[in-house]
Write a protein that holds these residues in place. Structure first.
Motif, PDB file in Angstrom:
ATOM      1  N   GLU A  21       0.815  -1.247  -0.033  1.00  0.00           N
ATOM      2  CA  GLU A  21       0.010   0.013   0.062  1.00  0.00           C
ATOM      3  C   GLU A  21       0.853   1.195  -0.085  1.00  0.00           C
ATOM      4  OE1 GLU A  21      -3.672   0.331   2.503  1.00  0.00           O
ATOM      5  OE2 GLU A  21      -3.674  -1.796   2.653  1.00  0.00           O
ATOM      6  N   ILE A  22       0.470   2.175  -0.856  1.00  0.00           N
ATOM      7  CA  ILE A  22       1.112   3.395  -1.001  1.00  0.00           C
ATOM      8  C   ILE A  22       0.854   4.398   0.113  1.00  0.00           C
ATOM      9  CG2 ILE A  22       1.490   5.616  -2.199  1.00  0.00           C
ATOM     10  CD1 ILE A  22       1.041   3.742  -4.830  1.00  0.00           C
ATOM     11  N   LYS A  23       1.785   5.093   0.681  1.00  0.00           N
ATOM     12  CA  LYS A  23       1.527   5.924   1.953  1.00  0.00           C
ATOM     13  C   LYS A  23       2.136   7.091   2.023  1.00  0.00           C
ATOM     14  CE  LYS A  23       4.477   3.261   5.225  1.00  0.00           C
ATOM     15  NZ  LYS A  23       5.234   2.679   4.100  1.00  0.00           N
ATOM     16  N   ALA A  24       2.046   8.063   2.685  1.00  0.00           N
ATOM     17  CA  ALA A  24       2.640   9.276   2.837  1.00  0.00           C
ATOM     18  C   ALA A  24       4.156   8.902   3.207  1.00  0.00           C
ATOM     19  CB  ALA A  24       2.248  10.238   3.687  1.00  0.00           C
ATOM     20  N   GLY A  25       5.201   9.613   2.189  1.00  0.00           N
ATOM     21  CA  GLY A  25       6.428   9.388   2.724  1.00  0.00           C
ATOM     22  C   GLY A  25       7.020   8.366   1.554  1.00  0.00           C
ATOM     23  N   ASP A  26       6.521   7.694   0.932  1.00  0.00           N
ATOM     24  CA  ASP A  26       6.974   6.757  -0.046  1.00  0.00           C
ATOM     25  C   ASP A  26       7.074   7.571  -1.431  1.00  0.00           C
ATOM     26  OD1 ASP A  26       6.279   4.562   1.588  1.00  0.00           O
ATOM     27  OD2 ASP A  26       4.468   3.962   0.425  1.00  0.00           O
ATOM     28  N   VAL A  27       8.412   6.957  -2.019  1.00  0.00           N
ATOM     29  CA  VAL A  27       8.785   7.245  -3.552  1.00  0.00           C
ATOM     30  C   VAL A  27       7.961   6.485  -4.465  1.00  0.00           C
ATOM     31  CG1 VAL A  27      10.668   7.516  -5.055  1.00  0.00           C
ATOM     32  CG2 VAL A  27      10.924   7.906  -2.570  1.00  0.00           C
ATOM     33  N   VAL A  28       7.306   7.114  -5.425  1.00  0.00           N
ATOM     34  CA  VAL A  28       6.832   6.558  -6.452  1.00  0.00           C
ATOM     35  C   VAL A  28       6.932   6.798  -7.714  1.00  0.00           C
ATOM     36  CG1 VAL A  28       4.785   6.024  -4.616  1.00  0.00           C
ATOM     37  CG2 VAL A  28       4.695   7.816  -6.047  1.00  0.00           C
ATOM     38  N   GLN A  29       6.378   6.217  -8.692  1.00  0.00           N
ATOM     39  CA  GLN A  29       6.590   6.565 -10.313  1.00  0.00           C
ATOM     40  C   GLN A  29       5.235   6.001 -10.709  1.00  0.00           C
ATOM     41  OE1 GLN A  29       9.644   4.476 -12.056  1.00  0.00           O
ATOM     42  NE2 GLN A  29      10.274   6.142 -13.347  1.00  0.00           N
ATOM     43  N   LEU A  30       4.921   6.743 -11.942  1.00  0.00           N
ATOM     44  CA  LEU A  30       3.896   6.171 -12.872  1.00  0.00           C
ATOM     45  C   LEU A  30       4.216   4.909 -13.118  1.00  0.00           C
ATOM     46  CD1 LEU A  30       3.074   9.269 -14.716  1.00  0.00           C
ATOM     47  CD2 LEU A  30       1.495   8.289 -12.931  1.00  0.00           C
ATOM     48  N   LYS A  31       3.222   3.745 -13.592  1.00  0.00           N
ATOM     49  CA  LYS A  31       3.433   2.696 -14.014  1.00  0.00           C
ATOM     50  C   LYS A  31       3.747   2.609 -15.398  1.00  0.00           C
ATOM     51  CE  LYS A  31       0.295   0.022 -10.966  1.00  0.00           C
ATOM     52  NZ  LYS A  31      -0.991  -0.680 -10.756  1.00  0.00           N
ATOM     53  N   PHE A  39      -2.395  11.941  -8.237  1.00  0.00           N
ATOM     54  CA  PHE A  39      -2.693  10.721  -9.123  1.00  0.00           C
ATOM     55  C   PHE A  39      -3.582   9.771  -8.231  1.00  0.00           C
ATOM     56  CE2 PHE A  39       1.417  12.610 -10.516  1.00  0.00           C
ATOM     57  CZ  PHE A  39       1.281  12.777 -11.588  1.00  0.00           C
ATOM     58  N   ALA A  40      -4.261   8.998  -9.128  1.00  0.00           N
ATOM     59  CA  ALA A  40      -4.886   7.713  -8.740  1.00  0.00           C
ATOM     60  C   ALA A  40      -3.924   6.735  -8.281  1.00  0.00           C
ATOM     61  CB  ALA A  40      -5.924   7.296  -9.727  1.00  0.00           C
ATOM     62  N   ILE A  41      -4.225   6.115  -7.092  1.00  0.00           N
ATOM     63  CA  ILE A  41      -3.143   5.275  -6.773  1.00  0.00           C
ATOM     64  C   ILE A  41      -3.069   3.852  -7.758  1.00  0.00           C
ATOM     65  CG2 ILE A  41      -3.222   5.670  -4.292  1.00  0.00           C
ATOM     66  CD1 ILE A  41      -4.810   3.200  -3.820  1.00  0.00           C
ATOM     67  N   ALA A  42      -3.989   3.713  -8.562  1.00  0.00           N
ATOM     68  CA  ALA A  42      -4.036   2.766  -9.450  1.00  0.00           C
ATOM     69  C   ALA A  42      -3.109   2.905 -10.439  1.00  0.00           C
ATOM     70  CB  ALA A  42      -5.470   2.563 -10.118  1.00  0.00           C
ATOM     71  N   VAL A  43      -2.525   4.159 -10.845  1.00  0.00           N
ATOM     72  CA  VAL A  43      -1.456   4.361 -11.872  1.00  0.00           C
ATOM     73  C   VAL A  43      -0.230   4.525 -11.281  1.00  0.00           C
ATOM     74  CG1 VAL A  43      -3.148   5.596 -13.232  1.00  0.00           C
ATOM     75  CG2 VAL A  43      -1.747   6.940 -11.685  1.00  0.00           C
ATOM     76  N   LEU A  44       0.048   4.151  -9.654  1.00  0.00           N
ATOM     77  CA  LEU A  44       1.414   4.447  -9.162  1.00  0.00           C
ATOM     78  C   LEU A  44       2.124   3.097  -8.764  1.00  0.00           C
ATOM     79  CD1 LEU A  44       0.580   7.519  -6.841  1.00  0.00           C
ATOM     80  CD2 LEU A  44       1.650   7.546  -9.107  1.00  0.00           C
ATOM     81  N   LYS A  45       3.147   3.132  -8.698  1.00  0.00           N
ATOM     82  CA  LYS A  45       3.938   2.004  -7.965  1.00  0.00           C
ATOM     83  C   LYS A  45       5.134   2.557  -7.125  1.00  0.00           C
ATOM     84  CE  LYS A  45       7.343   1.532 -12.181  1.00  0.00           C
ATOM     85  NZ  LYS A  45       7.884   0.845 -13.144  1.00  0.00           N
ATOM     86  N   LYS A  46       5.233   1.770  -6.178  1.00  0.00           N
ATOM     87  CA  LYS A  46       6.376   2.185  -5.212  1.00  0.00           C
ATOM     88  C   LYS A  46       7.819   2.041  -5.971  1.00  0.00           C
ATOM     89  CE  LYS A  46       5.820   1.289  -0.879  1.00  0.00           C
ATOM     90  NZ  LYS A  46       5.480   0.505   0.494  1.00  0.00           N
ATOM     91  N   VAL A  47       8.742   2.683  -5.697  1.00  0.00           N
ATOM     92  CA  VAL A  47      10.074   2.580  -6.188  1.00  0.00           C
ATOM     93  C   VAL A  47      11.026   2.586  -5.152  1.00  0.00           C
ATOM     94  CG1 VAL A  47       9.548   2.880  -8.637  1.00  0.00           C
ATOM     95  CG2 VAL A  47      10.276   4.915  -7.211  1.00  0.00           C
ATOM     96  N   GLU A  48      12.521   2.264  -5.126  1.00  0.00           N
ATOM     97  CA  GLU A  48      13.198   2.610  -4.177  1.00  0.00           C
ATOM     98  C   GLU A  48      14.152   3.712  -4.204  1.00  0.00           C
ATOM     99  OE1 GLU A  48      14.515  -0.169  -2.018  1.00  0.00           O
ATOM    100  OE2 GLU A  48      13.002  -1.634  -2.304  1.00  0.00           O
TER     101      GLU A  48
END
Length: 91
Positions: free
Chosen positions: A36-46, A82-91
């Motif tokens: 699950e994506i949460k505040a503070g995470d680094v994300v990128q568009l899928k 962004f809608a969470i459906a279009v995001l992925k967590k990255v390192e």
């Protein structure tokens, strides 16, 4: 995960849905429970693009469950929900 999604998972579990079906349900809901994506995470568009920091999670009109993301384009700060459906967590 919102209440509707929890009801879908509960109903699927109660009716004996297989774990592979649960994975498909999770994908449809736009979330992986363990990731699950949460505040503070680094994300990128899928689909690719810059790495972004999640500033805040919330429910947004026309989007539903979304992430308010910030990133830099050179020295210019950018921000968008962004809608969470279009995001992925990255390192």
């Amino acid at each position: 995960m919102n209440n509707r999604d929890k009801r879908v998972f509960s109903a699927a579990h109660a009716s004996g849905v297989s774990s592979s079906s649960e994975s498909r349900i999770s994908a449809i809901c736009g979330e992986e429970m363990a990731d699950e994506i949460k505040a503070g995470d680094v994300v990128q568009l899928k689909s690719g693009g810059p790495k972004m920091s999640v500033q805040k999670m919330g429910t947004y009109p026309g989007i539903g469950q979304g992430a308010n993301c910030v990133w830099f384009d050179g020295s210019k700060e950018s921000m968008k929900v962004f809608a969470i459906a279009v995001l992925k967590k990255v390192e």
